[in-house]
Design a protein around this motif. Structure first.
Motif, PDB file in Angstrom:
ATOM      1  N   UNK A 109       0.077  -3.562  -5.908  1.00  0.00           N
ATOM      2  CA  UNK A 109       0.349  -2.302  -5.485  1.00  0.00           C
ATOM      3  C   UNK A 109      -0.792  -1.542  -5.385  1.00  0.00           C
ATOM      4  N   UNK A 110      -1.368  -0.941  -4.272  1.00  0.00           N
ATOM      5  CA  UNK A 110      -2.707  -0.300  -4.285  1.00  0.00           C
ATOM      6  C   UNK A 110      -2.482   0.906  -3.321  1.00  0.00           C
ATOM      7  N   UNK A 111      -3.468   1.742  -3.504  1.00  0.00           N
ATOM      8  CA  UNK A 111      -3.525   3.087  -2.521  1.00  0.00           C
ATOM      9  C   UNK A 111      -3.903   2.411  -1.181  1.00  0.00           C
ATOM     10  N   UNK A 138       1.873   6.319  -9.782  1.00  0.00           N
ATOM     11  CA  UNK A 138       0.699   7.020 -10.633  1.00  0.00           C
ATOM     12  C   UNK A 138      -0.356   6.067 -10.354  1.00  0.00           C
ATOM     13  N   UNK A 139      -1.747   6.571 -10.746  1.00  0.00           N
ATOM     14  CA  UNK A 139      -2.748   5.354 -10.655  1.00  0.00           C
ATOM     15  C   UNK A 139      -2.911   4.452 -11.677  1.00  0.00           C
ATOM     16  N   UNK A 186       0.909  -1.200  -0.028  1.00  0.00           N
ATOM     17  CA  UNK A 186      -0.069  -0.206  -0.033  1.00  0.00           C
ATOM     18  C   UNK A 186       1.094   1.213  -0.079  1.00  0.00           C
ATOM     19  N   UNK A 187       0.925   2.166  -0.961  1.00  0.00           N
ATOM     20  CA  UNK A 187       1.500   3.201  -1.074  1.00  0.00           C
ATOM     21  C   UNK A 187       0.705   4.388  -1.652  1.00  0.00           C
ATOM     22  N   UNK A 188       1.126   5.427  -1.160  1.00  0.00           N
ATOM     23  CA  UNK A 188       0.557   6.743  -1.746  1.00  0.00           C
ATOM     24  C   UNK A 188       0.951   7.220  -3.201  1.00  0.00           C
ATOM     25  N   UNK A 189       0.237   7.833  -3.771  1.00  0.00           N
ATOM     26  CA  UNK A 189       0.606   8.394  -5.193  1.00  0.00           C
ATOM     27  C   UNK A 189       1.991   9.334  -5.036  1.00  0.00           C
ATOM     28  N   UNK A 190       2.875   9.225  -5.762  1.00  0.00           N
ATOM     29  CA  UNK A 190       4.044  10.218  -6.174  1.00  0.00           C
ATOM     30  C   UNK A 190       4.881   9.601  -5.253  1.00  0.00           C
ATOM     31  N   UNK A 191       4.924   8.448  -4.519  1.00  0.00           N
ATOM     32  CA  UNK A 191       5.962   7.646  -3.865  1.00  0.00           C
ATOM     33  C   UNK A 191       6.768   6.829  -4.686  1.00  0.00           C
ATOM     34  N   UNK A 192       7.951   6.210  -4.357  1.00  0.00           N
ATOM     35  CA  UNK A 192       8.670   5.362  -4.868  1.00  0.00           C
ATOM     36  C   UNK A 192       8.283   3.911  -4.538  1.00  0.00           C
TER      37      UNK A 192
END
Length: 191
Positions: free
Chosen positions: A127-129, A102-103, A60-66
């Motif tokens: 990989x998901x938000x 990105x999405x 689980x990762x936020x957008x704009x993170x690696x």
């Protein structure tokens, strides 16, 4: 006229997995590269090293993170490593770097390691938000339920039962302490 951008991937990518074809020897089958392997082979999925860490094969990762996925299984001879995203080839090499997530990059990734002896496949990592944290809702005022309220004789009875229970507990503790004192005096322990 503009030229089409070239993909860094080879034109004939290594297939993720293809069903084996039967050879003349019933104990051996052919893999996608044409090599023999035992017919009773069970496909074992290899773990990947990930950053951030995968929990139950989900990152689980936020957008704009690696996000980094890395093949960690050692093979001899050295394998060719190819990555897939939702079943489509997306990269080559030991590590897959996803910079500024990105999405469009949310989905399932796998690594396929192929050498002259065998082909190994990683476990799929999705990989998901992160799931949104639910905001507390406003509390609704509640009126007391008349069937649960105590008053009059039932309240007095409950209070009396509580007092008697506390008295019994204290009396039991007093009896245990007296018993211990008597035992100490009997065996000659000074206090």
């Amino acid at each position: 006229m503009r030229a089409k951008p070239q993909s860094p991937l080879p034109r004939n990518p290594v297939p993720a997995w293809s069903p084996p074809t039967t050879t003349t020897d019933p104990m051996l089958e052919k893999d996608a590269a044409g090599g023999d392997f035992p017919a009773n082979l069970v496909l074992q999925l290899m773990p990947l090293k990930t950053f951030p860490a995968a929990i139950r094969v989900v990152i689980q990762s936020e957008l704009n993170y690696s996000v980094i996925l890395q093949w960690v299984v050692t093979m001899d001879p050295e394998p060719v490593l190819s990555w897939t995203f939702n079943g489509v080839p997306c990269g080559m090499g030991e590590k897959l770097f996803i910079r500024r997530l990105s999405r469009e990059q949310l989905g399932t990734y796998m690594c396929i390691a192929t050498n002259s002896k065998k082909q190994l496949v990683s476990e799929p990592v999705t990989i998901s938000l992160p799931k949104p944290i639910m905001q507390p809702t406003e509390a609704e005022s509640m009126e007391p339920d008349p069937t649960l309220s105590l008053s009059g004789g039932s309240a007095i009875g409950l209070l009396a039962a509580g007092i008697l229970g506390a008295g019994a507990l204290i009396a039991g503790m007093f009896t245990i302490i007296q018993s211990l004192r008597t035992d100490r005096q009997r065996i000659g322990i000074c206090s």
